[in-house]
Each structure stands twice: as structure tokens, then as C-alpha cells.
Write a protein that holds these residues in place. Structure first.
Motif, PDB file in Angstrom:
ATOM      1  N   ALA A 148      44.622  48.324  40.663  1.00 23.88           N
ATOM      2  CA  ALA A 148      44.939  49.653  41.189  1.00 23.88           C
ATOM      3  C   ALA A 148      46.229  50.176  40.580  1.00 23.88           C
ATOM      4  CB  ALA A 148      45.048  49.602  42.709  1.00 23.88           C
ATOM      5  N   SER A 149      47.205  49.305  40.397  1.00 20.57           N
ATOM      6  CA  SER A 149      48.458  49.710  39.780  1.00 20.57           C
ATOM      7  C   SER A 149      48.259  50.105  38.322  1.00 20.57           C
ATOM      8  CB  SER A 149      49.466  48.559  39.885  1.00 20.57           C
ATOM      9  OG  SER A 149      50.681  48.899  39.257  1.00 20.57           O
ATOM     10  N   ALA A 166      48.938  53.869  36.716  1.00 23.85           N
ATOM     11  CA  ALA A 166      49.818  54.049  35.560  1.00 23.85           C
ATOM     12  C   ALA A 166      49.071  54.702  34.394  1.00 23.85           C
ATOM     13  CB  ALA A 166      50.386  52.697  35.132  1.00 23.85           C
ATOM     14  N   PHE A 167      47.814  54.318  34.197  1.00 28.83           N
ATOM     15  CA  PHE A 167      47.007  54.861  33.090  1.00 28.83           C
ATOM     16  C   PHE A 167      46.822  56.365  33.235  1.00 28.83           C
ATOM     17  CE2 PHE A 167      42.748  56.089  31.587  1.00 28.83           C
ATOM     18  CZ  PHE A 167      42.826  55.736  30.252  1.00 28.83           C
ATOM     19  N   LYS A 201      45.377  40.249  45.535  1.00 31.03           N
ATOM     20  CA  LYS A 201      46.429  40.403  44.527  1.00 31.03           C
ATOM     21  C   LYS A 201      45.860  40.997  43.250  1.00 31.03           C
ATOM     22  CE  LYS A 201      49.910  37.796  41.949  1.00 31.03           C
ATOM     23  NZ  LYS A 201      50.507  36.446  41.700  1.00 31.03           N
ATOM     24  N   GLN A 202      44.662  40.563  42.851  1.00 31.98           N
ATOM     25  CA  GLN A 202      44.037  41.089  41.644  1.00 31.98           C
ATOM     26  C   GLN A 202      43.672  42.572  41.811  1.00 31.98           C
ATOM     27  OE1 GLN A 202      40.461  39.067  40.469  1.00 31.98           O
ATOM     28  NE2 GLN A 202      40.290  40.157  38.524  1.00 31.98           N
ATOM     29  N   ASP A 259      36.222  48.525  32.359  1.00 38.01           N
ATOM     30  CA  ASP A 259      37.431  49.058  32.990  1.00 38.01           C
ATOM     31  C   ASP A 259      38.391  49.473  31.881  1.00 38.01           C
ATOM     32  OD1 ASP A 259      39.633  49.710  34.480  1.00 38.01           O
ATOM     33  OD2 ASP A 259      39.451  48.002  35.843  1.00 38.01           O
ATOM     34  N   LEU A 260      38.155  50.660  31.331  1.00 40.72           N
ATOM     35  CA  LEU A 260      38.935  51.112  30.182  1.00 40.72           C
ATOM     36  C   LEU A 260      40.408  51.278  30.532  1.00 40.72           C
ATOM     37  CD1 LEU A 260      36.453  53.745  28.676  1.00 40.72           C
ATOM     38  CD2 LEU A 260      36.786  51.343  28.026  1.00 40.72           C
ATOM     39  N   ALA A 261      40.692  51.781  31.726  1.00 45.46           N
ATOM     40  CA  ALA A 261      42.085  51.990  32.123  1.00 45.46           C
ATOM     41  C   ALA A 261      42.861  50.677  32.125  1.00 45.46           C
ATOM     42  CB  ALA A 261      42.138  52.645  33.501  1.00 45.46           C
TER      43      ALA A 261
END
Length: 234
Positions: A86-87, A91-92, A80-81, A191-193
Motif C-alpha cells: 500500500a505504501s 508513493a507511485f 506487514k506485506q 503489480d506495476l506500481a
């Protein structure tokens, strides 16, 4: 192979065009004079993953080759994480493309919304660092924009990257330091995004991108231009 021998690459291209299914075409992936490749990928079911069909041909004059490859790509099982991250990434980068199309459209782009400018500053930083490191980023974007990016990094909680950029901004930075900073960024990137998208969601809910926060990412280069304009009219 018969089509390739008789009609060459143009003949193969005509055949591929004829066999294409409306809505699900074989898309050309590569064209290098003597070789071409077409590819189609589609989902068979959410559980089974994707199916891929590739057609490759090459004609060097002395050598003719053709290949048709079909394979199934199993669906990776994500937690789930992992699905959430990934989502956020999807989106980023989609948002970055939309914002960049506006921001880089001409020499006098419109002023961006604060949340959009924050994303742009961090996304272009990440892109330049991945492509050529801190030295390339500073050469391409300049020190004023880098200072605005530092503020943006601080706002989303990317403290490690902020410290690296601050070190790179020191005057007379030797090439050896740039190399060390690049290695630090590549070996343990934040994880900048995900940080940016989570910040956007939280800031949007709280309505927190005005006042001092807005000024922090408005951009030194923008404020300098405003000062120059006020000076001309004073």
C-alpha cells in the motif's frame, strides 16, 4: 429541511459554511443542479479507523429531501506485506502526478531523469490500459513510445505485461487479438506500481540508470529528434 424549504439549496450551502470547523471543513463532493452533497472524514484513532459525516440535499421543485449520515469506518487490519505494498502504491501514484505535471506541461517538456521517465512510461501505459485497453494506448501514445515502454517493463521485471505489449505492437493486429490481450491484462495484472518503486529503490542504491540502461528508456522519439537535429547541423 426547514432551511431547504425556505431558502433552497443556496440557503443550505450558507448553513454548511457557517458550521464548518476551521481545519476540518465539510467538503462539497457533488453539485448537480438539483442536488448537493458535503463530506468530512477524519481519523478518530489509529485503531478505531475513520469517522465520516455526510450531508446531502435535493430540491427538484416537486421533491425535497435532506439526509445527514454519520458512520465509523473500521480500520482494516493489514499484514506487514500489505502495508508495504500500500505504501509503494501511494508513493507511485503521487510520483506519477508530480512527473506528469512536468512532462505534459507544454509541447517541449524538459528531459526527465531516467528513473522518472521509466515511471512515467509505465504509469501512462497502465492508465490507458485500465481506461480503454491496448488499442487505445497505441492510438494515444504511438508505437515509438510503446517500444520505450516495453524496455521499461523489462527493466522492472514486468515480463508478462511486456509480452502483451509486444503482441499488441505486431503489424495489422486484429481487434479480436486486442480484446484477448485486454482480457489477459485485466484478469491477471502484474503489480506495476510495486515493481516500479522497488526497481527505483534498488537502482537508486546501485546508481544504475546510466549508459545502456539509460539509452533503453530514453525514448525512440527523443533519439529520433536528436538524429534530425544532428542532420541539420552536419
Amino acid at each position: 429541511m426547514k432551511v431547504l424549504k425556505r431558502h433552497g439549496l443556496p440557503g443550505v450551502e450558507r448553513v454548511v459554511t457557517r458550521v464548518n470547523v476551521p481545519g476540518h471543513p465539510l467538503v462539497r463532493q457533488r453539485e448537480e443542479g438539483v442536488s448537493q452533497r458535503w463530506r468530512r472524514a477524519w481519523s478518530s484513532s489509529p485503531r478505531k479507523g475513520r469517522r465520516v459525516l455526510e450531508v446531502s440535499v435535493m430540491d427538484t421543485g416537486d421533491l425535497l429531501t435532506t439526509s445527514v449520515e454519520y458512520r465509523e469506518v473500521p480500520q482494516a487490519r493489514l499484514s506487514k506485506q500489505q502495508r508495504e505494498v500500500a505504501s509503494l502504491h501511494e508513493a507511485f501514484y503521487a510520483k506519477y502526478g508530480d512527473i506528469a505535471a512536468i512532462a505534459y506541461a507544454n509541447d517541449h517538456p524538459p528531459q526527465l531523469r531516467p528513473l522518472d521517465r521509466l515511471l512515467l512510461l509505465i504509469a501512462e501505459l497502465e492508465a490507458d490500459l485500465n481506461n480503454g485497453g491496448f488499442a487505445q494506448y497505441l492510438e494515444n501514445k504511438g508505437r515509438r513510445r510503446a517500444r520505450s515502454a516495453m524496455t521499461a517493463l523489462r527493466m522492472v521485471g514486468a515480463r508478462r505485461t511486456e509480452r502483451m505489449l509486444q503482441s499488441a505492437l505486431q503489424r495489422h493486429t486484429p481487434s479480436a487479438r486486442f480484446e484477448r490481450l485486454d482480457e489477459q491484462f485485466y484478469s491477471s495484472p502484474e503489480d506495476l506500481a510495486a515493481l516500479v518503486m522497488r526497481h527505483r529503490a534498488a537502482a537508486g542504491e546501485r546508481g544504475e540508470m546510466e549508459g545502456a540502461a539509460h539509452q533503453g528508456i530514453a525514448g525512440d522519439e527523443v533519439r529520433a529528434a536528436d538524429r534530425r537535429r544532428r542532420g541539420r547541423h552536419s
